[in-house]
Design a protein around this motif. Structure first.
Motif: not given
Length: 322
Positions: A52-54, A84-87, A94-97, A225-234
């Motif tokens: 991410x940006x950090x 990155x948008x959706x990260x 962003x669901x429609x990755x 899993x604790x810090x990342x969203x499924x949609x972001x991984x996809x």
């Protein structure tokens, strides 16, 4: 003025992806470290799949390379990093990755640079998918940066890389523990057999009655899993397989020859993901028609992740630029 750890927003309006989907508004978030923008040379850092940006500070993922007195010295350089948008880092998913590819992200980043009234960057540096996006940015705007530094990446996704991303997609779509299981598989690509042997030596965790390699992999899966969203991984996995600066254009030679930046390719001799052979091939092709290009290699048993591990080597390779 230092803007460290403050997340800022740019609104991108009426963005149409290469696949033809219109997004009336996209949120592009970013952070700046060191001197405020346009008061010092600017280095853009493109993050990798789970990044991410950090970049530095609390939870900063490149603290060993960037900061006061470090290789990229925030006393001398303004360090800019977009999400990155959706990260997922800025709360926007962003669901429609599959609407997006790596070039779309590069276009968004280039628009962000324009919105920030930056005429030219000193350098764009990125590892893995971040480096692929850097290639795409330079192909879109050949004058955008003085130095292009793609690390552990390439200008295209190979069949091998696409195959691994396809398996990741299957895990993310079908597993009952998608992030954990996808991460476990990914770690087998990011490291090497030698790295695992060196670290674990077939030892066991007697308390859990498992091999230490198994508990380590499970830990990495659980931690992500604790810090990342499924949609972001996809989203990020999908972008990884879509890097290709020649898609819909002429040959690599034609596209890359227009890039004005000095290109510093850094490979990793043991990388199983973006292989050193591919990197060397890119360099050999580039140097036929471009003088300001170099290839250097991190030597490590740790594979793809070596760009996040071998900081002294990376410092030595980058010191003359910065």
């Amino acid at each position: 003025m230092t803007l460290e750890n403050k997340t800022n927003q740019i609104q991108i309006h009426n963005f149409t992806t290469e696949s033809g989907v219109l997004y009336p508004t996209l949120h592009l978030s970013y952070q700046v470290f060191g001197p405020s923008l346009n008061t010092a040379p600017i280095v853009l850092v493109n993050h990798a799949l789970t990044g991410n940006s950090n970049v530095i500070g609390a939870q900063g993922w490149w603290n060993d390379l960037i900061g006061e007195g470090k290789t990229i010295d925030t006393n001398k350089y303004s360090v800019l990093a977009f999400n990155v948008p959706g990260n997922g880092y800025d709360g926007f998913g962003i669901e429609n990755y599959q609407d997006f590819n790596a070039r779309d992200i590069a276009r968004i980043f280039n628009q962000g640079i324009e919105a920030l009234q930056i005429s030219q960057l000193f350098a764009i540096i990125g590892g893995s998918v971040g480096g692929g996006i850097a290639w795409e940015m330079a192909a879109l705007n050949p004058k955008i940066t003085q130095h292009l530094i793609p690390i552990a990446t390439d200008w295209k996704s190979t069949d091998w890389l696409i195959a691994n991303c396809f398996l990741q997609e299957q895990i993310l779509a079908n597993s009952s523990k998608p992030i954990e299981d996808a991460r476990i598989h990914a770690m087998l690509c990011y490291r090497t057999p030698e790295s695992f042997s060196s670290k674990f030596q077939r030892t066991t965790n007697e308390e859990l009655a498992v091999f230490n390699i198994e508990s380590w992999l499970a830990h990495h899966g659980n931690k992500l899993q604790k810090r990342f969203q499924l949609s972001a991984y996809k989203m990020m996995n999908h972008l990884l397989k879509t890097i290709d600066i020649t898609r819909g254009r002429d040959s690599f030679a034609t596209v890359a020859a227009t890039i004005e930046a000095t290109i510093h390719i850094i490979g990793i001799d043991s990388d199983l993901f973006f292989t050193a052979n591919e990197n060397r091939g890119t360099y050999e092709e580039l140097k036929k028609y471009k003088e300001n290009v170099s290839y250097q290699e991190i030597v490590s048993i740790h594979g793809h992740d070596a760009f996040l591990i071998e900081y002294q080597q990376l410092h030595n390779l980058l010191a003359t630029i910065f």
